[in-house]
Design a protein around this motif. Structure first.
Motif, short mmCIF file in Angstrom:
data_model
loop_
_atom_site.label_atom_id
_atom_site.label_comp_id
_atom_site.label_asym_id
_atom_site.label_seq_id
_atom_site.Cartn_x
_atom_site.Cartn_y
_atom_site.Cartn_z
N SER A 73 -7.76 4.68 -0.69
CA SER A 73 -9.21 4.99 -0.48
C SER A 73 -9.23 6.12 -0.04
O SER A 73 -9.90 6.22 0.07
CB SER A 73 -9.49 3.14 -0.20
N ASP A 78 -4.82 5.52 3.61
CA ASP A 78 -4.71 4.56 2.20
C ASP A 78 -4.52 5.82 1.44
O ASP A 78 -5.74 6.00 1.57
CB ASP A 78 -5.92 3.32 2.07
N SER A 111 1.30 -0.87 0.37
CA SER A 111 -0.24 0.42 -0.12
C SER A 111 1.33 1.35 0.18
O SER A 111 1.93 1.68 0.60
CB SER A 111 -0.86 -0.51 1.56
N LEU A 153 -5.99 4.50 8.70
CA LEU A 153 -5.95 3.50 8.66
C LEU A 153 -5.50 3.54 10.44
O LEU A 153 -5.64 2.50 10.79
CB LEU A 153 -4.33 2.60 7.88
N VAL A 167 0.63 4.93 1.15
CA VAL A 167 0.69 5.54 2.79
C VAL A 167 0.35 6.90 3.22
O VAL A 167 1.96 7.17 3.17
CB VAL A 167 0.48 5.00 3.68
#
Length: 100
Positions: free
Chosen positions: A90, A87, A67, A94, A69
Motif C-alpha cells: 500500500s 507496507d 505482509s 506502519l 515491509v
C-alpha cells in the motif's frame, strides 16, 4: 533524469544487499513488483516524499507475518536519523521512529 537513474541504481543495489541474507531474493522482489503485489521503492519514495526527505542510509525488505515491509533509514538535514517501516503493498507508513 541522470540523478533519478543513479538513485534507482543505488536503491536496487541496497535492496539486493539486504535480501542476500534473508528468504526474500532480489529476483523475488522484482517479480512481486512486476505482478503488482508490492510497490517499487521508487513509488514508495514518491508516495512518502515529505516523510522520507533526506539521505537514504539503509534499505531492507522483509516479510513480517503476512505482509512485505520496506525498512528505510533516512538521515535528515537536521542530522536526525529516522527509521520507517512501510507496507510494500500500500505504501503506507506502519511505524516511524528516531534511530539512535
Amino acid at each position: 533524469m541522470k540523478i533519478r537513474f543513479a538513485f534507482l541504481v543505488m536503491a536496487v543495489g541496497m535492496i539486493n544487499q539486504a535480501c542476500a541474507g534473508s528468504d526474500i531474493s532480489d529476483a523475488q522482489v522484482r517479480e512481486w513488483v512486476a505482478e503488482g503485489r508490492i510497490m517499487s521503492f521508487v513509488d514508495i519514495m514518491a508516495a512518502n516524499k515529505s516523510r522520507l526527505d533526506g539521505r537514504l542510509l539503509d534499505l531492507e525488505i522483509e516479510q513480517e507475518d503476512d505482509s512485505i515491509v520496506y525498512e528505510v533509514e533516512v538521515l535528515r538535514a537536521d542530522g536526525e536519523v529516522r527509521e520507517f517501516h512501510i507496507d510494500a503493498a500500500s505504501g503506507s507508513v506502519l511505524k516511524e521512529e528516531r534511530d539512535d
